[in-house]
Design an enzyme around this catalytic site. Structure first.
Site, mmCIF file in Angstrom:
data_model
loop_
_atom_site.group_PDB
_atom_site.id
_atom_site.type_symbol
_atom_site.label_atom_id
_atom_site.label_comp_id
_atom_site.label_asym_id
_atom_site.label_seq_id
_atom_site.Cartn_x
_atom_site.Cartn_y
_atom_site.Cartn_z
ATOM 1 N N SER A 26 0.818 -1.208 0.000
ATOM 2 C CA SER A 26 0.000 0.000 0.000
ATOM 3 C C SER A 26 0.857 1.266 0.000
ATOM 4 C CB SER A 26 -0.871 -0.014 1.257
ATOM 5 O OG SER A 26 -1.582 1.195 1.357
ATOM 6 N N GLU A 165 1.788 -0.229 12.304
ATOM 7 C CA GLU A 165 2.339 1.123 12.118
ATOM 8 C C GLU A 165 1.779 2.144 13.112
ATOM 9 O OE1 GLU A 165 3.045 -0.956 9.845
ATOM 10 O OE2 GLU A 165 4.831 -0.148 8.897
ATOM 11 N N TYR A 167 -1.379 2.607 13.915
ATOM 12 C CA TYR A 167 -2.721 3.092 13.610
ATOM 13 C C TYR A 167 -3.738 2.494 14.593
ATOM 14 C CZ TYR A 167 -0.954 5.223 9.311
ATOM 15 O OH TYR A 167 -0.281 6.019 8.407
ATOM 16 N N ARG A 215 -2.508 -6.706 8.228
ATOM 17 C CA ARG A 215 -1.128 -6.222 8.418
ATOM 18 C C ARG A 215 -0.872 -6.124 9.911
ATOM 19 N NH1 ARG A 215 1.798 -1.502 5.334
ATOM 20 N NH2 ARG A 215 3.911 -1.875 6.052
ATOM 21 N N HIS A 253 4.620 4.834 13.451
ATOM 22 C CA HIS A 253 5.110 6.055 12.803
ATOM 23 C C HIS A 253 5.830 6.970 13.786
ATOM 24 C CE1 HIS A 253 3.724 5.057 8.941
ATOM 25 N NE2 HIS A 253 2.443 5.264 9.144
ATOM 26 N N GLU A 254 5.505 6.864 15.047
ATOM 27 C CA GLU A 254 6.173 7.741 16.016
ATOM 28 C C GLU A 254 7.503 7.153 16.508
ATOM 29 O OE1 GLU A 254 2.582 7.123 18.208
ATOM 30 O OE2 GLU A 254 3.674 6.807 20.076
ATOM 31 N N ALA A 255 7.871 5.959 16.025
ATOM 32 C CA ALA A 255 9.125 5.336 16.458
ATOM 33 C C ALA A 255 10.307 6.212 16.067
ATOM 34 C CB ALA A 255 9.263 3.954 15.825
ATOM 35 N N ARG A 312 7.364 1.058 -2.773
ATOM 36 C CA ARG A 312 8.057 2.085 -3.556
ATOM 37 C C ARG A 312 8.753 1.541 -4.806
ATOM 38 N NH1 ARG A 312 11.596 4.426 1.180
ATOM 39 N NH2 ARG A 312 11.717 2.166 1.522
ATOM 40 N N GLN A 340 12.194 10.985 -1.486
ATOM 41 C CA GLN A 340 12.151 12.386 -1.910
ATOM 42 C C GLN A 340 10.924 12.766 -2.735
ATOM 43 O OE1 GLN A 340 16.755 12.421 -2.468
ATOM 44 N NE2 GLN A 340 16.007 14.385 -3.163
ATOM 45 N N CYS A 342 8.224 10.497 -3.132
ATOM 46 C CA CYS A 342 7.019 9.746 -2.724
ATOM 47 C C CYS A 342 6.560 10.244 -1.352
ATOM 48 C CB CYS A 342 7.264 8.244 -2.795
ATOM 49 S SG CYS A 342 8.729 7.665 -1.940
ATOM 50 N N ARG A 558 25.171 29.584 8.680
ATOM 51 C CA ARG A 558 24.984 30.973 9.110
ATOM 52 C C ARG A 558 23.561 31.229 9.588
ATOM 53 N NH1 ARG A 558 26.759 33.673 3.646
ATOM 54 N NH2 ARG A 558 25.170 32.160 3.096
ATOM 55 N N ASP A 652 18.362 18.932 -6.652
ATOM 56 C CA ASP A 652 18.617 17.559 -6.278
ATOM 57 C C ASP A 652 18.318 16.681 -7.479
ATOM 58 O OD1 ASP A 652 15.897 17.365 -6.359
ATOM 59 O OD2 ASP A 652 15.642 17.288 -4.196
HETATM 60 P P1 NAP Z 1 22.410 23.637 0.052
HETATM 61 O O1 NAP Z 1 21.375 22.688 0.510
HETATM 62 O O2 NAP Z 1 22.034 24.808 -0.718
HETATM 63 O O3 NAP Z 1 23.257 24.048 1.333
HETATM 64 C C1 NAP Z 1 24.290 24.935 1.257
HETATM 65 C C2 NAP Z 1 24.779 25.248 2.656
HETATM 66 O O4 NAP Z 1 25.815 26.176 2.542
HETATM 67 C C3 NAP Z 1 23.738 25.839 3.546
HETATM 68 O O5 NAP Z 1 23.874 25.249 4.814
HETATM 69 C C4 NAP Z 1 24.044 27.317 3.569
HETATM 70 O O6 NAP Z 1 23.707 27.737 4.866
HETATM 71 C C5 NAP Z 1 25.530 27.352 3.295
HETATM 72 N N1 NAP Z 1 25.951 28.483 2.488
HETATM 73 C C6 NAP Z 1 25.348 29.016 1.396
HETATM 74 N N2 NAP Z 1 26.052 30.043 0.929
HETATM 75 C C7 NAP Z 1 27.126 30.183 1.707
HETATM 76 C C8 NAP Z 1 28.212 31.079 1.721
HETATM 77 N N3 NAP Z 1 28.339 32.038 0.814
HETATM 78 N N4 NAP Z 1 29.133 30.947 2.694
HETATM 79 C C9 NAP Z 1 29.018 29.970 3.621
HETATM 80 N N5 NAP Z 1 28.009 29.099 3.661
HETATM 81 C C10 NAP Z 1 27.068 29.212 2.706
HETATM 82 O O7 NAP Z 1 23.466 22.895 -0.851
HETATM 83 P P2 NAP Z 1 24.152 21.485 -0.708
HETATM 84 O O8 NAP Z 1 24.308 21.021 0.694
HETATM 85 O O9 NAP Z 1 25.383 21.641 -1.497
HETATM 86 O O10 NAP Z 1 23.162 20.533 -1.409
HETATM 87 C C11 NAP Z 1 22.827 20.729 -2.775
HETATM 88 C C12 NAP Z 1 21.540 20.051 -3.087
HETATM 89 O O11 NAP Z 1 21.703 18.664 -3.029
HETATM 90 C C13 NAP Z 1 20.469 20.442 -2.107
HETATM 91 O O12 NAP Z 1 19.348 20.901 -2.792
HETATM 92 C C14 NAP Z 1 20.127 19.207 -1.410
HETATM 93 O O13 NAP Z 1 18.732 19.061 -1.278
HETATM 94 C C15 NAP Z 1 20.655 18.125 -2.314
HETATM 95 N N6 NAP Z 1 21.101 17.026 -1.475
HETATM 96 C C16 NAP Z 1 20.172 16.323 -0.824
HETATM 97 C C17 NAP Z 1 20.550 15.326 0.004
HETATM 98 C C18 NAP Z 1 19.521 14.524 0.709
HETATM 99 O O14 NAP Z 1 19.834 13.829 1.613
HETATM 100 N N7 NAP Z 1 18.264 14.556 0.335
HETATM 101 C C19 NAP Z 1 21.875 15.051 0.201
HETATM 102 C C20 NAP Z 1 22.817 15.791 -0.459
HETATM 103 C C21 NAP Z 1 22.419 16.800 -1.286
HETATM 104 P P3 NAP Z 1 23.822 29.251 5.368
HETATM 105 O O15 NAP Z 1 23.495 30.102 4.165
HETATM 106 O O16 NAP Z 1 22.836 29.342 6.489
HETATM 107 O O17 NAP Z 1 25.206 29.374 5.848
HETATM 108 FE FE1 SF4 Z 2 11.973 5.011 -4.115
HETATM 109 FE FE2 SF4 Z 2 12.917 7.502 -3.889
HETATM 110 FE FE3 SF4 Z 2 11.333 6.778 -5.908
HETATM 111 FE FE4 SF4 Z 2 10.332 7.050 -3.461
HETATM 112 S S1 SF4 Z 2 11.212 8.673 -4.704
HETATM 113 S S2 SF4 Z 2 9.933 5.398 -4.899
HETATM 114 S S3 SF4 Z 2 12.008 6.240 -2.276
HETATM 115 S S4 SF4 Z 2 13.385 6.046 -5.499
#
Ligand code: NAP
Ligand code: SF4
Length: 667
Positions: A26, A165, A167, A215, A253-255, A312, A340, A342, A558, A652
Site C-alpha cells: 500500500s 504502524e 494506527y 497487516r 510512525h512515532e518510532a 516504492r 524524496q 514519494c 549561518r 537535487d
Molecule cells: P544547500 O542545501 O544549498 O546548502 C548549502 C549550505 O551552505 C547551507 O547550509 C548554507 O547555509 C551554506 N551556504 C550558502 N552560501 C554560503 C556562503 N556564501 N558561505 C558559507 N556558507 C554558505 O546545498 P548542498 O548542501 O550543497 O546541497 C545541494 C543540493 O543537493 C540540495 O538541494 C540538497 O537538497 C541536495 N542534497 C540532498 C541530500 C539529501 O539527503 N536529500 C543530500 C545531499 C544533497 P547558510 O546560508 O545558512 O550558511
Molecule cells: Fe523510491 Fe525515492 Fe522513488 Fe520514493 S522517490 S519510490 S524512495 S526512489
C-alpha cells in the site's frame, strides 16, 4: 528457466491463486483525493500489466473520524463505489488483482475528531483523540466491515486491514495508549479484542471467497510496545478470525528508529516475518527495504516468507516483475529508498511520484511516445539530468550522443554513493549505465564537447551540472572542498564543515564513520539504532550503542536556526539523529571570520571564538556551470539547459531527472 524460481511461483490462496509471490504494498499516492479516476486506474493498470500478482491500494478511510487527514478518500457513497469500479475493472482487464486497504488512523488522524482507545495524544500529532465508549467502538467496527463490503461491491479482490504502524487497531494493543479497564483494555485478551473482532466482522461481511490481508505489527519500536508472545498470540487469533494472509508491519510512525529509509539495511526485519511464519498456518508476507528480485528471491528461497511486499519499487519501475521474469532484471529502475518524491511529497500534500521515474502517478500526462521525426541529439554531461535526457530521447527513437568530460558516468551520484548509508546509489548508477547501453545512446567519456563538436547536431542539451560555491572566507585556501573529501582526501581528527545543507550532512556522515557501513551490516545497524528483539524487550527496543565516531565534527551554518531543518520531510530527522549519536555539534547562527592554522575563527552571538580543528571543509552549496551553454549561445546556437547548469539552488537528483525527462518527452 527463470533466475527467480521462488519469486515466480504461484501462491494458492484457496478460492484464488496468485500468479507469483509479489505484492505491491500500500502507498498513499494522493491520486484518489484529486478525483481523477482515469488517472488512478491508469496508475494501477500500468503496474498490473507489469506482472505484479496482487496490489494493495493506498489506505481508504472507513469513516470521517478515521481518515489520515480531513478529506481522506473512502468508500462512502454509490458514486465512490462507481469510481473505484473504474480502477478495479481496468486492473482486471490488465490481468491483475487488487485489494483495497482499509486504514483507520485512530489518534494519527490529523483532525480534532480523531478517536482512540484512550485520550492520549501521539507525539507526532497535535490532536488529543476522543476516548471511544462501547457504542463508539461498535461504530468503528461496523464502519470497517461496511468499507470491506463496499470494496467487494466495487470489484476489489480483497481488502487489507491495516493493523500496524501505530494506527487505530495497533493503538488498542499497547498498554501506554490503551488505559481502558472495560472489555477493550486491561488484560492482553481485552486489548486484542478489537483487531480480532474487526477481522471476524470483515470476514462475515465479505464472505469466504475474498482475500483478507491483515497487516500485523511485528515490532512496534516504541517503549512498552508488544512482546513477541503477544504478537504471536494475536497472529493466531487473527488467523482464526478469518484472515487469508498476514502482511508484516514494522514500527509505529512515532518510532525513533528508521524502518524504510535508504540507510536501513535491505530486508532488515525479515527475521521477524520468518518467526511469524512458524506461528500460523496461513501464508505470511515479508516487507520493508526489499527492492531487488535477488533480495526477494533469497527471502523466499530461505523459507522466511511465502510472499514479498514491495511498495516504492513499483513507483520506480512498474515493470519490476515482468523484467525479472524475462531475464532483464538489470533494467529494473531501482528504488533507492530516498522518499524524496514519494513520502516527502505525501507529507507535503503533493502528489507522489518517484525520483528515478517521473512518470509515476503521471502516467497519463507524461508519456514517451516513439518519434516520427528522428533527430540527432547531443547531450553534454552524464549526471542524472544528462543521462535521463539521453535515455528518454533514445528510447523515443532519436540518435543520441552523450558527452562526458570525466572517465565515468554518474556525475554527483558518484559522490553520494560514497556516503555510508547511501549505498543504494551504486545500483542507481549501474542502472543508468545499463539503460544508456540498452537504449542505444552513444557515450563519449573523457570528452569535453565544444562549440565546434556540437554545431552539427539538430538538438543540443546542456547538463554540465554545478561547481562548488566560493564562500570567500579569508584563509579558505587552507580548506578542503567536499568533492575532494568524498573522493578520499586526507582529513584530520577534528573537522569543521562549512555549510549544513544535504551535502554538509552527507560529508559529516562520511567523516564520522570508519570501516563498515552499518547499512551493510544489519547487526551493527541494530546496535546503532537500538533495535532489539520483541521476544526479550517489549516493543523490540534496546539501548542504542553507536560505535565511537571516527572524528570530532562541527557542522555549521549561518542561518540562526537548527541545522537540517530543510532536509527531506520524512528523512531529515534520521540524518540529524544519526549525526547527534556520533557527537556531531550542529550549530546555526555562525559567521565565518577566517580559517587559520589554529582552526576556524567564527563569531557566534556577537562573540568571536576559535573552533580548534585540523581540517575545514567547504560544503557551501553550488552554482550552475553554464560556461559551455553561454559559449553556444554566443555562437548562435540554442541549447536546452537542464539540471544544475540551469538552476543550482536546491538542486537535487529529483528535480534534475524530472526536468530532463519532461524535456526529452517533447523533443
Ligand atoms: P544547500 O542545501 O544549498 O546548502 C548549502 C549550505 O551552505 C547551507 O547550509 C548554507 O547555509 C551554506 N551556504 C550558502 N552560501 C554560503 C556562503 N556564501 N558561505 C558559507 N556558507 C554558505 O546545498 P548542498 O548542501 O550543497 O546541497 C545541494 C543540493 O543537493 C540540495 O538541494 C540538497 O537538497 C541536495 N542534497 C540532498 C541530500 C539529501 O539527503 N536529500 C543530500 C545531499 C544533497 P547558510 O546560508 O545558512 O550558511
Ligand atoms: Fe523510491 Fe525515492 Fe522513488 Fe520514493 S522517490 S519510490 S524512495 S526512489
Amino acid at each position: 528457466m527463470t533466475a527467480y524460481p521462488h519469486l515466480m511461483q504461484p501462491l494458492p490462496l484457496g478460492h484464488v491463486t496468485l500468479k507469483n509471490r509479489v505484492l505491491m504494498g500500500s502507498m498513499h499516492t494522493g491520486l484518489e483525493e484529486r478525483g481523477d479516476w482515469n488517472r488512478v486506474a491508469e496508475f494501477y493498470a500500468t503496474r498490473a500489466r507489469g506482472g505484479v500478482a496482487l496490489m494493495v491500494t493506498g489506505g481508504m478511510a472507513p469513516n470521517r473520524e478515521g481518515g489520515v487527514f480531513p478529506g481522506a478518500a473512502g468508500l462512502y457513497t454509490a458514486q465512490d463505489i462507481a469510481d473505484h469500479r473504474i480502477v478495479t475493472e481496468r486492473v482486471h482487464a490488465a490481468g491483475g488483482l487488487i485489494a483495497m486497504q482499509i486504514l483507520h488512523a485512530g489518534r494519527y488522524a490529523y483532525g480534532k475528531d480523531c478517536v482512540s482507545a484512550s485520550a492520549i495524544k501521539s507525539p507526532i500529532s497535535p490532536f488529543v483523540p476522543r476516548e471511544l465508549d462501547e457504542e463508539g467502538i461498535e461504530k468503528q467496527i461496523a464502519d470497517i466491515a461496511t468499507a470491506a463490503k463496499r470494496a467487494r461491491e466495487a470489484g476489489y479482490d480483497g481488502v487489507e486491514v491495516m493493523g500496524s504502524e501505530g494506527y487505530f487497531l495497533n493503538q488498542f494493543l499497547v498498554a501506554h495508549v490503551n488505559h481502558r479497564s472495560d472489555r477493550w483494555g486491561g488484560s492482553d485478551e481485552n486489548r486484542m479484542r478489537l483487531p480480532i473482532e474487526v477481522v471476524r466482522r470483515v470476514r462475515a461481511a465479505v464472505g469466504p471467497d475474498f482475500i483478507l490481508i491483515y497487516r500485523i505489527s511485528l515490532i512496534d519500536l516504541i517503549p512498552t510496545g508488544q512482546t513477541w508472545e503477544q504478537i504471536a498470540t494475536l497472529a493466531r487469533a487473527i488467523e482464526g478470525a478469518g484472515a487469508t494472509i498476514l502482511n508484516s508491519g514494522i514500527g509505529w510512525h512515532e518510532a525513533r528508529v528508521p524502518t524504510i529509509a535508504t540507510s536501513v539495511p535491505r530486508a532488515a526485519f525479515v527475521d521477524l516475518t520468518a518467526r511469524l511464519r512458524t506461528e500460523v498456518t496461513i501464508p505470511v508476507i515479508a516487507s520493508n527495504r526489499i527492492n531487488t528480485p535477488e533480495v526477494a528471491e533469497s527471502i523466499l528461497s530461505a523459507g522466511n516468507a511465502d510472499m514479498v511486499s514491495m511498495a516504492r519499487p513499483f513507483l520506480a519501475d512498474p515493470d519490476f516483475v515482468a523484467k525479472a521474469a524475462s531475464g532483464r532484471a538489470r533494467e529494473i529502475a531501482p528504488c533507492i529508498a530516498c522518499n524524496q518524491a514519494c513520502l516527502d511529497h505525501t507529507f507535503s500534500g503533493k502528489l507522489s511520484s518517484c525520483l528515478v521515474n517521473p512518470r509515476a502517478c503521471h502516467e497519463v500526462e507524461l508519456e514517451y511516445p516513439a518519434t516520427d521525426a528522428p533527430k540527432t541529439i547531443a547531450v553534454v554531461g552524464a549526471g542524472p539530468a544528462g543521462m535521463t535526457a539521453a535515455i528518454v530521447a533514445a528510447q523515443r527513437g532519436h540518435r543520441v550522443m552523450l558527452f562526458e568530460a570525466g572517465a565515468q558516468v554518474g556525475g554527483q551520484l558518484n559522490l553520494a554513493r560514497r556516503v555510508p548509508g547511501k549505498e543504494e546509489f551504486n545500483g542507481l548508477v549501474e542502472w543508468f549505465s545499463t539503460m544508456l547501453s540498452v537504449s542505444g545512446v552513444e557515450v563519449r567519456l573523457n570528452t569535453r564537447a565544444d562549440v565546434e563538436t556540437l554545431r552539427g547536431f539538430d538538438v543540443v542539451v546542456i547538463a554540465t551540472g554545478v561547481t562548488p560555491r566560493d564562500p570567500g572566507i579569508p584563509g579558505q585556501e587552507r580548506a578542503l572542498g567536499y568533492v575532494d573529501v568524498l573522493r578520499g582526501a586526507p582529513v584530520g581528527p577534528r573537522v569543521a564543515v562549512i555549510g549544513a545543507g544535504g551535502i554538509g550532512f552527507d560529508v559529516s556522515e562520511f567523516l564520522v564513520h570508519a570501516g563498515d557501513s552499518p547499512t551493510e551490516h544489519p547487526a551493527l545497524w541494530r546496535a546503532e539504532w537500538g533495535v532489539g528483539d520483541p521476544a526479550t524487550s517489549a516493543g523490540g527496543l534496546a539501548d542504542p550503542a553507536p560505535s565511537a565516531p571516527a572524528r570530532q565534527v562541527w557542522l555549521l551554518q549561518r542561518k540562526p536556526e537548527k541545522p537540517g531543518r530543510h532536509l527531506g520531510k520524512t528523512t531529515g530527522w534520521i540524518h540529524r539523529a544519526a549525526l547527534a549519536a556520533k557527537g556531531v555539534r550542529m550549530i546555526g547562527g555562525v559567521s565565518y571570520d577566517r580559517i587559520a592554522a589554529d582552526g576556524l575563527h567564527v563569531t557566534r552571538d556577537g562573540v568571536p571564538e576559535v573552533i580548534a580543528v585540523d581540517s575545514v571543509i567547504l560544503a557551501a552549496g553550488q552554482v550552475p556551470d553554464r560556461a559551455l551553454a553561454d559559449e553556444l549561445i554566443a555562437a548562435g546556437l540554442t541549447p536546452h539547459v537542464i539540471g544544475g547548469a540551469d538552476v543550482a539552488a536546491e538542486l537535487d537528483a529529483k528535480r534534475a531527472i524530472d526536468q530532463a525527462a519532461r524535456l526529452s518527452a517533447q523533443l
